[in-house]
Write an enzyme that holds these catalytic residues in place. Structure first.
Site, short mmCIF file in Angstrom:
data_model
loop_
_atom_site.label_atom_id
_atom_site.label_comp_id
_atom_site.label_asym_id
_atom_site.label_seq_id
_atom_site.Cartn_x
_atom_site.Cartn_y
_atom_site.Cartn_z
N CYS A 92 0.87 -1.17 0.00
CA CYS A 92 0.00 0.00 0.00
C CYS A 92 0.91 1.23 0.00
CB CYS A 92 -0.93 -0.01 1.21
SG CYS A 92 -2.07 1.39 1.11
N CYS A 250 -3.17 6.87 -5.02
CA CYS A 250 -2.93 5.42 -4.95
C CYS A 250 -1.51 5.06 -5.40
CB CYS A 250 -3.95 4.64 -5.78
SG CYS A 250 -3.90 2.88 -5.39
O1 PYC Z 1 -1.77 3.82 -2.08
O2 PYC Z 1 -1.27 1.83 -2.84
C1 PYC Z 1 -2.04 2.62 -2.32
C2 PYC Z 1 -3.39 2.13 -1.92
C3 PYC Z 1 -3.91 0.88 -2.13
C4 PYC Z 1 -5.19 0.90 -1.58
C5 PYC Z 1 -5.42 2.15 -1.06
N1 PYC Z 1 -4.30 2.88 -1.26
#
Ligand code: PYC
Length: 345
Positions: A92, A250
């Site tokens: 994550c 993300c």
């Molecule tokens: O930032 O990799 C990330 C992530 C995955 C799910 C929520 N954030």
């Protein structure tokens, strides 16, 4: 294992809850020991009382927990296991940035470049001069390009299946590629949730899988849209396995996109990519190309062998802010202590 302390932060809008033992110390158990303890029938299952720490009524829907434990590799300062209310994540990115900020805030004297051991490999973090935190992710690559998913409402979505520490189905609506396809801006969160959920159901119906990593389960859908900010290259809307969307750009999703852009010759190594999120926050990203080797994904040990040919090493920076710290209380009379509302008979 008793979780005693938590420290909450957000990274570019996406919440992270770091879980620690007493005195804000990491757990003394190693990451492989925790994984072995929580795996049965070949499946990693986060215990319900642990999952509950990432779910209502104890946490916001989008929360990702980061359990900090002892590393099993000599180069790592700690091990970390990530999960959200739906279960374990591979890696994550936003929570890696949140963890680095949290450990510094809790008084840990991290080396200038520190390695965290995750269940999918080591990631390196570094605090930059402007206070942003950069992480260097696990090798990321494209498993399949231009895969068509039939939508139940009619029509289809075409996307790349790519690994960035989690598996993503990436659908481009940014107008840059595939050539000729018109781009569009993000619609309301509700509309994009409905669209990405329809794509996720199409992926499940078609039984699509990624490569060897993490069992190949494609549990994230990422729309790449035209940016609303003048300083961004694209905006994304990422559906997470817990049914909500990532408020940050993300980290693993941006990594998967970098692999796709690299595979398509759309972004050169070391060139900057500015990824805007669904709420308008930003990650700055780039990648380094690595050799890798061809491999057989049917081999169940393939993920451990060596990076796949065409892999890239993503490098991603964003800011994290501490918002709360506290002590976990487990009231055994609480019908929701394990997440779901269960009244004792
Ligand atoms: O930032 O990799 C990330 C992530 C995955 C799910 C929520 N954030």
């Amino acid at each position: 294992m008793q979780i005693r302390r938590f420290i909450d932060s957000h990274t570019e809008g996406e919440p992270t809850r770091v879980l620690l033992a007493d005195d804000n110390a990491p757990f003394s158990t190693t990451l492989p020991e925790i994984l072995a303890r929580w795996t049965s029938d070949g499946r990693l299952k986060i215990p319900p009382d642990m999952l509950a720490l990432a779910a209502n009524p104890r946490a916001a829907d989008a929360t990702v927990c980061a359990l900090v434990c002892a590393p099993s590799t000599r180069d790592a300062v700690c091990g970390v296991l990530f999960w959200n209310a739906a279960g374990a994540l591979g890696m994550c990115g936003h929570a890696t940035i949140g963890l680095a900020r949290t450990l510094a805030w809790a008084g840990y004297d991290l080396p200038r470049v520190a390695t965290f051991e995750t269940r999918v490999g080591g990631v390196r973090v570094q605090t930059l001069d402007d206070g942003a935190i950069n992480f260097t992710n696990v090798p990321s690559y494209v498993h399949a390009r231009d895969v068509e998913v039939v939508l139940e409402q009619g029509g289809m979505a075409r996307g790349d299946i790519a690994w960035g520490g989690n598996w993503f189905f990436i659908v481009r609506h940014d107008g840059r590629a595939p050539a000729g396809k018109a781009g569009r801006r993000m619609r309301s969160h509700e509309e994009e949730l409905a669209y990405t959920n329809a794509i996720a159901r199409g992926i499940a119906r078609a039984k699509l899988r990624g490569g060897a990593e993490n069992g190949g389960v494609i549990d994230h859908v990422s729309l790449i849209l035209q940016p609303s900010r003048g300083d961004a290259d694209a905006r994304n809307f990422v559906l997470c396995p817990n049914g909500t969307f990532d408020r940050s750009p993300c980290g693993t999703g941006t990594s998967a996109l970098l692999a796709s852009l690299a595979a398509r010759g759309e972004l050169a190594p070391k060139a900057m990519w500015r990824q805007e999120s669904a709420i308008g926050s930003l990650f700055c990203a780039s990648y380094a190309a690595i050799e890798g080797t061809p491999r057989d994904d049917a081999d169940e040990n393939a993920a451990e062998l060596s990076p796949r040919a065409g892999s890239v090493i993503p490098s991603i920076a964003g800011r994290a802010f501490i918002v709360a710290e506290g002590r976990v209380v487990a009231d055994h009379g609480d019908p929701s202590r394990c997440g779901a509302w269960i009244e004792e008979a």
